[in-house]
Design a protein around this motif. Structure first.
Motif, PDB file in Angstrom:
ATOM      1  N   VAL A 105      -7.137  -6.740  -0.419  1.00 14.39           N
ATOM      2  CA  VAL A 105      -6.720  -5.483  -0.822  1.00 14.39           C
ATOM      3  C   VAL A 105      -5.154  -5.506  -0.778  1.00 14.39           C
ATOM      4  N   GLY A 106      -4.519  -4.983  -1.741  1.00  9.41           N
ATOM      5  CA  GLY A 106      -3.125  -5.059  -1.842  1.00  9.41           C
ATOM      6  C   GLY A 106      -2.349  -3.785  -1.668  1.00  9.41           C
ATOM      7  N   LEU A 107      -1.292  -3.614  -1.958  1.00  9.57           N
ATOM      8  CA  LEU A 107      -0.499  -2.394  -1.458  1.00  9.57           C
ATOM      9  C   LEU A 107      -0.934  -1.197  -2.558  1.00  9.57           C
ATOM     10  N   LEU A 164      -3.988   0.127  -1.374  1.00 10.29           N
ATOM     11  CA  LEU A 164      -3.795   0.898   0.062  1.00 10.29           C
ATOM     12  C   LEU A 164      -3.177   2.339  -0.103  1.00 10.29           C
ATOM     13  N   VAL A 165      -2.184   2.197  -1.254  1.00 13.55           N
ATOM     14  CA  VAL A 165      -1.648   3.738  -1.563  1.00 13.55           C
ATOM     15  C   VAL A 165      -2.672   4.447  -1.993  1.00 13.55           C
ATOM     16  N   ALA A 201      -4.372   2.542   7.018  1.00 10.41           N
ATOM     17  CA  ALA A 201      -3.719   2.034   5.818  1.00 10.41           C
ATOM     18  C   ALA A 201      -2.370   1.875   5.754  1.00 10.41           C
ATOM     19  N   GLU A 202      -1.758   2.984   6.499  1.00  6.85           N
ATOM     20  CA  GLU A 202      -0.117   2.712   6.513  1.00  6.85           C
ATOM     21  C   GLU A 202       0.225   1.618   7.291  1.00  6.85           C
ATOM     22  N   GLY A 203      -0.431   1.316   8.549  1.00  7.22           N
ATOM     23  CA  GLY A 203      -0.239   0.441   9.172  1.00  7.22           C
ATOM     24  C   GLY A 203      -0.243  -0.972   8.362  1.00  7.22           C
ATOM     25  N   GLU A 204      -1.275  -1.022   7.465  1.00  9.53           N
ATOM     26  CA  GLU A 204      -1.594  -2.176   6.793  1.00  9.53           C
ATOM     27  C   GLU A 204      -0.372  -2.533   5.808  1.00  9.53           C
ATOM     28  N   LEU A 229       4.023  -5.709   3.672  1.00 10.35           N
ATOM     29  CA  LEU A 229       5.456  -5.829   3.214  1.00 10.35           C
ATOM     30  C   LEU A 229       6.241  -6.671   4.236  1.00 10.35           C
ATOM     31  N   ASN A 230       5.878  -6.659   5.523  1.00 12.44           N
ATOM     32  CA  ASN A 230       6.838  -7.477   6.282  1.00 12.44           C
ATOM     33  C   ASN A 230       6.349  -8.818   5.890  1.00 12.44           C
ATOM     34  N   GLN A 231       5.151  -9.196   5.871  1.00  8.84           N
ATOM     35  CA  GLN A 231       4.748 -10.555   5.562  1.00  8.84           C
ATOM     36  C   GLN A 231       5.070 -10.988   4.139  1.00  8.84           C
ATOM     37  N   LYS A 232       5.346 -10.278   3.200  1.00 12.44           N
ATOM     38  CA  LYS A 232       5.597 -10.714   1.697  1.00 12.44           C
ATOM     39  C   LYS A 232       7.344 -10.845   1.898  1.00 12.44           C
TER      40      LYS A 232
END
Length: 403
Positions: free
Chosen positions: A253-255, A258-259, A308-311, A316-319
């Motif tokens: 599940v991508g950004l 999640l949005v 979802a916000e936390g994910e 983003l940090n991982q990327k």
């Protein structure tokens, strides 16, 4: 009996009759081993019990001394004990809500029939409340599968509509009012994806299923309303919440997805007041009643949105960490060479495309959740990241920046 009376052996015959009937009662009260498999098994079991006690009641009222009320009451206590035990055992094997609903209807008919002959049946109606709880659990398991299926098939994209007919179809499934969207020409899009109207419709179907069990149970409107609201709360806070949390935690599940989940749960949260009205309309119990249970959907959807916000924050940090790890970057370069590095250009392009996704969120471009006063991401991290991205974009455009 007349022969025995004439021979002075009436007591002997009465004792013999009662002893034999007690043996027959134990046979009648023994359920078949596969009774739980079909409704016919329960029906045959109940019919033979009704037949037995109708005969005993007839003998009580048409003969003198052969049976008495004490004897009948003893048999009835035995019957209640045996049947209650059998029902608890066999109903526990059932996983089909329709069969449980049919069993409830059959048990109500059984109890009402024997009550008409003067037998106390309060324990059977108490038993029905136990079966109701089991029925609710079976419904929750069924709807867990329904929700998982809906969430798995969703494309997590805003619903496009190309004409009035398609627009009305969506509006008929989900209570949504937006004057700005109404005035837009076709084609246009709803802000939420397909799973919002589908989930909302299934919540209403669950409520109808709960209502079916409460029929003919001699419950007050307030008791029925309370039962439905409590079951619906379990559906929202446990079943639907778990399904949404599982989707949010999936690796693929991508950004963008999640949005869309954040947007969807925002609209589902707003729809809870319509679910309150829906329950009120079918039970005729106003929500402001002192003992009325309120729906907890608001907290459920907020929790899912926060997850979802936390994910998003984590992904983003991982990327960005991946960019830093993969970049062939000379951190010790002393002089600029007049242009930005390919690494920095790629990072800026990624951030630009990524943060464009957040423009679809309700509220500001920082994803500020108006309902919680909390920035998208834990501890306001998302807002800081957006601001940092803007600085990075500006810095990357400066002449002479090479790294």
């Amino acid at each position: 009996m007349s022969i025995h009376r004439g021979q002075g052996a009436q007591d002997t015959f009465e004792n013999y009759y009662r002893k034999q009937r007690k043996k027959q009662a134990r046979l009648v009260l023994q359920p078949p081993s596969n009774m739980h498999e079909t409704l016919d098994g329960y029906r045959r079991y109940f019919n033979q019990i009704v037949g037995f006690f109708v005969v005993e009641d007839h003998i009580l009222h048409t003969t003198q001394g052969l049976v008495n009320r004490v004897y009948i009451d003893q048999l009835w206590e035995l019957a209640v004990s045996k049947t209650m035990s059998a029902l608890r055992t066999h109903s526990s094997y059932c996983s089909d809500p329709n069969l449980v609903l049919d069993l409830k209807n059959l048990l109500v008919l059984f109890a009402d029939t024997l009550q008409g002959y003067g037998f106390p049946v309060n324990q059977y109606f108490d038993m029905l409340l136990e079966i109701r709880d089991q029925y609710s659990e079976i419904l929750l398991k069924k709807w867990s599968g329904v929700f998982r299926y809906i969430l798995e098939l969703d494309n997590y994209s805003a619903i496009p509509v190309s004409n009035e007919e398609e627009y009305k179809r969506v509006m008929g499934q989900f209570p949504f009012h937006d004057p700005e969207l109404e005035n837009q020409p076709f084609p246009k899009k709803f802000p939420f994806s397909e799973f919002v109207p589908k989930v909302y419709s299934q919540i209403k179907e669950f409520i109808y299923a709960c209502l079916k069990f409460s029929e003919d149970l001699h419950l007050s409107s307030t008791e029925i309303d309370d039962m439905i609201r409590k079951s619906t709360n379990l559906l929202l806070t446990r079943t639907l919440s778990n399904c949404l949390q599982n989707v949010i935690k999936k690796q693929h599940v991508g950004l963008t997805e999640l949005v869309q989940i954040i947007i969807n749960t925002t609209h589902l949260e707003r729809s809870c007041k319509f679910l309150e009205e829906f329950i009120t309309n079918i039970t005729n119990v106003p929500p402001e009643t002192i003992h009325a249970t309120r729906l907890y959907g608001t907290a459920t959807f907020k929790d899912c949105r926060h997850a979802a916000e936390g994910e998003i924050y984590t992904k983003l940090n991982q990327k960005i960490d991946q960019f830093l790890q993969l970049a062939d970057y000379d951190w010790m370069r002393a002089e600029p060479n007049g242009h930005a590095s390919d690494y920095l250009i790629d990072l800026i392009a990624f951030l630009r495309s990524t943060f464009a996704v957040f423009t679809h969120l309700p509220g500001s471009c920082f994803g500020l959740c108006a309902d919680t006063g909390r920035d998208l991401g834990e501890d306001g991290g998302m807002e800081e990241m957006v601001m940092g991205q803007e600085k990075l974009l500006s810095w990357g455009k400066k002449p002479g920046v090479n790294n």
